[in-house]
Write a protein that holds these residues in place. Structure first.
Motif, PDB file in Angstrom:
ATOM      1  N   VAL A   9       0.861  -1.173   0.000  1.00 44.03           N
ATOM      2  CA  VAL A   9       0.000   0.000   0.000  1.00 44.03           C
ATOM      3  C   VAL A   9       0.898   1.223   0.000  1.00 44.03           C
ATOM      4  O   VAL A   9       1.461   1.579   1.023  1.00 44.03           O
ATOM      5  CB  VAL A   9      -0.926   0.007   1.233  1.00 44.03           C
ATOM      6  N   CYS A  45       1.017   3.834   2.837  1.00 45.23           N
ATOM      7  CA  CYS A  45       1.249   3.534   4.243  1.00 45.23           C
ATOM      8  C   CYS A  45       2.718   3.537   4.620  1.00 45.23           C
ATOM      9  O   CYS A  45       3.064   3.834   5.746  1.00 45.23           O
ATOM     10  CB  CYS A  45       0.636   2.178   4.602  1.00 45.23           C
ATOM     11  N   ASN A 102      -1.999  -4.891   5.849  1.00 39.95           N
ATOM     12  CA  ASN A 102      -3.296  -4.874   5.172  1.00 39.95           C
ATOM     13  C   ASN A 102      -4.410  -4.376   6.092  1.00 39.95           C
ATOM     14  O   ASN A 102      -5.437  -3.881   5.616  1.00 39.95           O
ATOM     15  CB  ASN A 102      -3.663  -6.281   4.686  1.00 39.95           C
ATOM     16  N   THR A 156      -5.570  -0.852   5.404  1.00 40.23           N
ATOM     17  CA  THR A 156      -5.978  -0.399   4.077  1.00 40.23           C
ATOM     18  C   THR A 156      -7.321   0.320   4.062  1.00 40.23           C
ATOM     19  O   THR A 156      -7.567   1.155   3.194  1.00 40.23           O
ATOM     20  CB  THR A 156      -6.030  -1.574   3.092  1.00 40.23           C
ATOM     21  N   TRP A 212      -7.244   4.415   4.110  1.00 42.17           N
ATOM     22  CA  TRP A 212      -6.724   5.294   3.080  1.00 42.17           C
ATOM     23  C   TRP A 212      -7.749   5.543   1.994  1.00 42.17           C
ATOM     24  O   TRP A 212      -8.319   4.617   1.437  1.00 42.17           O
ATOM     25  CB  TRP A 212      -5.446   4.698   2.490  1.00 42.17           C
ATOM     26  N   PRO A 253     -11.108  -4.702   5.407  1.00 43.29           N
ATOM     27  CA  PRO A 253      -9.908  -5.081   6.156  1.00 43.29           C
ATOM     28  C   PRO A 253     -10.172  -5.946   7.384  1.00 43.29           C
ATOM     29  O   PRO A 253      -9.217  -6.415   8.002  1.00 43.29           O
ATOM     30  CB  PRO A 253      -9.322  -3.722   6.583  1.00 43.29           C
ATOM     31  N   THR A 297      -2.070   5.162  -7.542  1.00 45.58           N
ATOM     32  CA  THR A 297      -2.788   4.534  -6.434  1.00 45.58           C
ATOM     33  C   THR A 297      -4.150   5.207  -6.278  1.00 45.58           C
ATOM     34  O   THR A 297      -4.248   6.337  -5.819  1.00 45.58           O
ATOM     35  CB  THR A 297      -1.987   4.647  -5.128  1.00 45.58           C
TER      36      THR A 297
END
Length: 669
Positions: A6, A9, A37, A40, A43, A98, A281
């Motif tokens: 990610v 992060c 993870n 996640t 974000w 998540p 992203t």
């Protein structure tokens, strides 16, 4: 999927290429990489536009601008609200997404073949905290949902709802464990990881939300538990590395965005200066800010007083992209602020609008400067003509006078991905040469002087909080609109803005497009821009900050024992730091409270946290939708049905994928 990367992060990554999943996830480094993870869901999409609106809209604070019901009518006004709502589905997906990773992280922690026990304990505590946070969003928004605590590779296609008490019991269990095992300082000094203060803050919030459901713990009300946890965090701030800024203007100062002392829990945005930055992203680029701004093009039309040709709506290197205009403050929210004494007003809302120049960018880059910043001081300067004065109701005595830009932007390429940064500085008042030596740096370039002086010459339009008379307006060379005049007085609740019509009383009528713009998420600093995509910003977004703990303490005190004097002391800490002049705090201005009621608490939440993911939950736990919507937002009250709207609809996409959709139900939608 074993070591999902990610880019936003920047947590440690471990990417083996030849090992089996079983081996990788039983190796500490592989398990640690998988653990990232769990973050996640924070974000982009969850702590971004969808949840930003779902957690605030449909309350007493927000309504449609200029009587526009074309967008988000379901969550803003409960109109045509179905289980196909896109933003509600997004909240469901990004909260549940998540949880499976949190479950798997926790389960696998007992099967690791190596790793330090203390490291494992901390990373498990992070997973417990995040699982608790995601479930707190789900139970608040949707009520009874499936409580899934184990990793099940064969998904259950006939899920059963758990009860609200069961869900809160698990959330509190997770947060209690997390508060015991998380460190004071973030693991490996990575500020993006959660810490003990985050667990305590969220625990206080969850206790309060569960108290609104009538729950208790061993005969002790959850309101009392919320007060106890909040008091612990307040009274031992130093011990937990928590802090409350002494001045509200510091909370959203640009320099504090990436490392905010008041933040308890933060969703970290992409950093274009970090090697792992990836411009592609998708979910790491929230666009929440622009929904709270008016469209200048619609308000001012042709390029006259607003230099549309160089500072357009869609590529504005100071404001960003202002082409949404979906959410505006109600009159109640505006009236909560006594701007004569409370500096939270201009640190929350933009009410003075300016053109910008790009002399810094031109000086540093020459012909290579990107278009939005290639603006001369002269091109950003307006000379008032007779036609402009007539069009905008400016007194003709100002014909020939100039309106200069307030802001100048630099342009810097932050990475190989052509991520241009437009760094603002402020032109000093009274300096008119356009030389960059006349620029100065301020803590937050979105904040303008308040009150705007009658002789101010760096803004082309001003929405005045204090109503100005016709004589007072004559002294001003800029477009001046009293905020009260933007509202349709046929709606006494103050939830209806005037439409753009010939009888709206505004000159010109298109000024009905204007409203105070909530700036909290308009991150305007070096590292916050996404190149030419002005629609999205990259700054950090605080999910919870220390000020909320004081508000929770006041709220819980009133519910637990009705002690208004004690509740007032918590609120006074926030009001004191917001006071424009410290000497005014206890000088009969109304800033200092001797006793507080729940209405005082509602008002203080509005002043302090408006827009910050908390209002809908606050009204829900206090069963306050019916009374407060009727009083302050009749647009929403007209369609609000208590039996249904205290929960959001279960998304159609979820119901369509399970075998027992009819049995599961959609919360009455």
């Amino acid at each position: 999927m074993i070591a999902l990367t990610v880019p936003s992060c920047k947590l440690d990554e471990y990417n083996p290429t030849s090992l089996s999943e079983e081996n990788v996830l039983r190796d500490f480094n592989g398990w640690k990489a998988f653990q990232s993870n769990c973050y996640t869901g924070l974000w982009g999409s969850l702590i971004g536009m969808p949840y930003g609106l779902v957690s605030e809209a449909g309350t007493d604070l927000w309504t449609f601008p200029y009587n526009n019901h074309n967008q988000f009518r379901d969550i803003l006004a409960y109109e045509e609200f179905t289980n196909s709502s896109g933003v509600v589905r997004n909240v469901w997906d990004f909260a549940y997404g998540p949880i499976k990773d949190c479950n798997k992280t926790i389960e696998l922690s007992t099967q690791l073949t190596d790793g330090d026990a203390d490291d494992i304990k901390i990373l498990v505590a992070e997973a417990q905290f995040l699982r608790a946070y995601y479930y707190s969003v789900l139970v608040t928004q949707f009520g009874n949902v499936p409580l899934i605590l184990t990793d099940d590779p064969v998904k259950n296609l006939s899920p059963q709802r758990s009860t609200v008490p069961e869900i809160y019991t698990q959330i509190i269990s997770d947060l209690t464990a997390a508060s015991q095992n998380l460190p004071i300082q973030p693991y490996e000094n990575n500020a993006q990881r959660v810490t003990k203060k985050a667990a305590l803050g969220l625990l206080a919030r969850v206790y309060a939300q569960a108290a609104g459901e009538g729950l208790n713990e061993n005969g002790v009300s959850y309101w009392q538990r919320a007060k106890e946890v909040a008091d612990d965090l307040i009274n031992n701030q130093g011990q937990y590395s928590a802090a409350l800024y002494s001045d509200f203007s510091q909370v959203f100062a640009s320099a504090n965005n990436r490392n905010n002392a008041e933040a308890l829990f933060t969703a970290y945005g992409l950093d274009p200066y970090n090697p792992s930055y990836d411009v592609f992203t998708g979910n790491g680029r929230p666009n929440l800010y622009l929904h709270y701004y008016p469209k200048f093009d619609d308000a001012f039309g042709t390029s006259d007083i607003f230099r549309r040709g160089v500072n357009s709506n869609t590529s504005n290197a100071y404001y960003g992209r202002l082409n949404q205009q979906f959410v505006a403050p109600t009159k109640y929210l505006i009236d909560c602020f006594d701007a004569r004494y409370d500096k939270r007003w201009e640190n929350t809302f933009v009410t003075a609008f300016t053109n910008y120049s790009g002399e810094q960018a031109r000086a540093s880059l020459g012909t290579s400067v990107p278009g939005p910043a290639n603006v001369t001081y002269s091109a950003a300067t307006v000379t008032l003509t007779a036609a402009m004065c007539t069009k905008y109701g400016i007194d003709p005595s100002h014909i020939g006078e100039k309106i200069y830009p307030y802001v100048d932007v630099n342009a810097r390429n932050a990475s190989q991905n052509a991520t241009w940064q437009y760094i603002p500085m402020i032109w000093q008042k009274g300096a008119y040469t356009g030389a960059t030596s006349e620029l100065q740096t301020v803590a937050n370039a979105n904040v303008h002087p308040y009150p705007l002086a009658a002789d101010e010459d760096r803004f082309f339009a001003y929405l005045s909080k204090e109503p100005l008379s016709a004589e007072e307006k004559k002294a001003r060379r800029y477009v001046t609109v009293n905020i009260d005049d933007l509202f349709d007085m046929s709606d006494p609740s103050g939830s209806t803005y005037k439409a753009v019509t010939s009888n709206n009383g505004l000159t010109p009528t298109s000024l009905a497009n204007l409203f105070p713009a909530m700036m909290k998420f308009n991150h305007n600093f070096d590292g916050a821009w996404l190149g030419s995509n002005f629609q999205q910003k990259l700054g950090n977004i605080m999910i919870m900050r220390m000020a909320e703990v004081y508000l929770l303490a006041a709220e819980a005190t009133l519910h637990a024992n009705g002690n208004g004097a004690a509740a007032a002391q918590y609120l006074n800490e926030l009001r004191k730091r917001a006071c424009r002049n410290p000497a005014d705090f206890n000088a009969g201005t109304g800033m200092q409270l001797t006793s507080a009621t729940m209405n005082d608490v509602f008002d203080e939440y509005a002043r302090e946290l408006c827009g910050e993911f908390s209002r809908w939950a606050l009204l829900k736990r206090n069963k306050a939708f019916e009374t407060r919507l009727q009083t302050y937002n009749r647009t929403a009250a007209a369609n609000f049905t208590p039996a249904k709207h205290y929960n959001r609809p279960i998304p159609f996409n979820f119901l369509n994928q399970i075998n027992n959709g009819d049995e599961f139900g959609n919360n009455g939608y």
